[in-house]
Design an enzyme around this catalytic site. Sequence first.
Site, mmCIF file in Angstrom:
data_model
loop_
_atom_site.group_PDB
_atom_site.id
_atom_site.type_symbol
_atom_site.label_atom_id
_atom_site.label_comp_id
_atom_site.label_asym_id
_atom_site.label_seq_id
_atom_site.Cartn_x
_atom_site.Cartn_y
_atom_site.Cartn_z
ATOM 1 N N ARG A 232 0.843 -1.189 0.000
ATOM 2 C CA ARG A 232 0.000 0.000 0.000
ATOM 3 C C ARG A 232 0.880 1.240 0.000
ATOM 4 O O ARG A 232 1.907 1.291 0.681
ATOM 5 C CB ARG A 232 -0.930 0.027 1.221
ATOM 6 C CG ARG A 232 -2.099 -0.934 1.170
ATOM 7 C CD ARG A 232 -3.108 -0.511 0.100
ATOM 8 N NE ARG A 232 -4.274 -1.391 0.061
ATOM 9 C CZ ARG A 232 -4.384 -2.456 -0.718
ATOM 10 N NH1 ARG A 232 -3.372 -2.786 -1.518
ATOM 11 N NH2 ARG A 232 -5.471 -3.195 -0.712
ATOM 12 N N ASP A 256 4.943 -0.168 -6.578
ATOM 13 C CA ASP A 256 3.720 -0.339 -7.374
ATOM 14 C C ASP A 256 2.557 0.491 -6.837
ATOM 15 O O ASP A 256 1.519 0.550 -7.486
ATOM 16 C CB ASP A 256 3.330 -1.825 -7.401
ATOM 17 C CG ASP A 256 2.127 -2.098 -8.291
ATOM 18 O OD1 ASP A 256 2.198 -1.771 -9.491
ATOM 19 O OD2 ASP A 256 1.110 -2.614 -7.787
ATOM 20 N N GLU A 261 -3.671 7.881 -5.447
ATOM 21 C CA GLU A 261 -3.771 7.263 -6.768
ATOM 22 C C GLU A 261 -5.073 7.677 -7.443
ATOM 23 O O GLU A 261 -6.108 7.727 -6.773
ATOM 24 C CB GLU A 261 -3.701 5.734 -6.623
ATOM 25 C CG GLU A 261 -2.381 5.262 -6.057
ATOM 26 C CD GLU A 261 -2.360 3.784 -5.705
ATOM 27 O OE1 GLU A 261 -1.273 3.225 -5.532
ATOM 28 O OE2 GLU A 261 -3.462 3.181 -5.580
ATOM 29 N N HIS A 282 0.181 0.542 -9.944
ATOM 30 C CA HIS A 282 -0.722 -0.297 -9.157
ATOM 31 C C HIS A 282 -1.281 -1.456 -10.003
ATOM 32 O O HIS A 282 -2.491 -1.694 -10.049
ATOM 33 C CB HIS A 282 -1.864 0.531 -8.574
ATOM 34 C CG HIS A 282 -2.454 -0.093 -7.333
ATOM 35 N ND1 HIS A 282 -2.882 0.634 -6.251
ATOM 36 C CD2 HIS A 282 -2.686 -1.391 -6.995
ATOM 37 C CE1 HIS A 282 -3.358 -0.162 -5.314
ATOM 38 N NE2 HIS A 282 -3.245 -1.407 -5.747
#
Length: 315
Positions: A232, A256, A261, A282
């Site tokens: 996360r 990632d 986001e 992500h």
Amino acid sequence: MNIVVLDAATLAGVSLDPLRKFGTVTEYDTTSAEQLMPRIRSAEVVVTNKVVLNADALSQLPNLRLICVAATGTNNIDLEAARAHNIAVTNVAGYSTPSVVLHTFTLLGNLMSNIHRYTQDCANGAWQRSNLFCRLDYPIHDLSGKRFVIVGYGNLGQAVAKVASAFGAEVVIAERPGQETVRAERVEFTEALRSADIVSVHCPLTDTTRDLFDADTLALLPAHAILLNTARGGIVNEQALADALANQQLLGAGVDVLSAEPAAADNPLVQYQGNNLLLTPHTAWASQESITRLIQGIADNIDSFLQGREHNRLV
């Protein structure tokens, strides 16, 4: 049943046919806050990945019987409000483990072998101009024999540990930070970081883990270490990581997930231009097979609900 899918674009075009046996399925690629209520006012089942269903929205939906979260995390649903209005809530767990494991080692393999730099050189003609049969411009490292520290030893951490062991790495399970008692087969958090060659993060984002990897924590890592975060955003402080990479405090990082986001243009990791960072949007969870498992998991949750069972029920 009247089933409404609010952000079908997050399911990458994978067929929703497993849901259609339960009734009429209406799909929307994305749903804004303004579009939400008109779209779900008559819904009996709502499927959402990231669209927020707050207390105000849930108070206006007398027909809604079930919310299916197309993910594991449920922070976008007001669970107490759902409970108050007798609306069941389910999630799906474990569907993306193989995909996240593969992505973790894809990032790591690229960083340890500098594949991203070598492929770019091939595209730019460097190999074609070489006076040797190979290019050895950038260092290449083995994973075998490296000390592989895992932070967060749930299903994902355990799966990553299994693959790391198969590569011949020495797996170290970090104890939770700040714990006075270290459990069997674990290593105190700061001690684990000080001796790490690779650190892979697989813990949830909580008040305790937010900014867990800040400037002070990153300073514990050896300069040859690689940090991986497929868990996360927010667990790793982005400015601190960008600074550590720029100052060569770390060999590299694979990331990632970000704290906000989609990524903001002014995010320190987005702006960072060094070749010791690999940033992906992500996508660690999102193999076609994972999404297929996710949709089937949602279908199983609807079937369980209709049968009066509580499979994957949070409310």
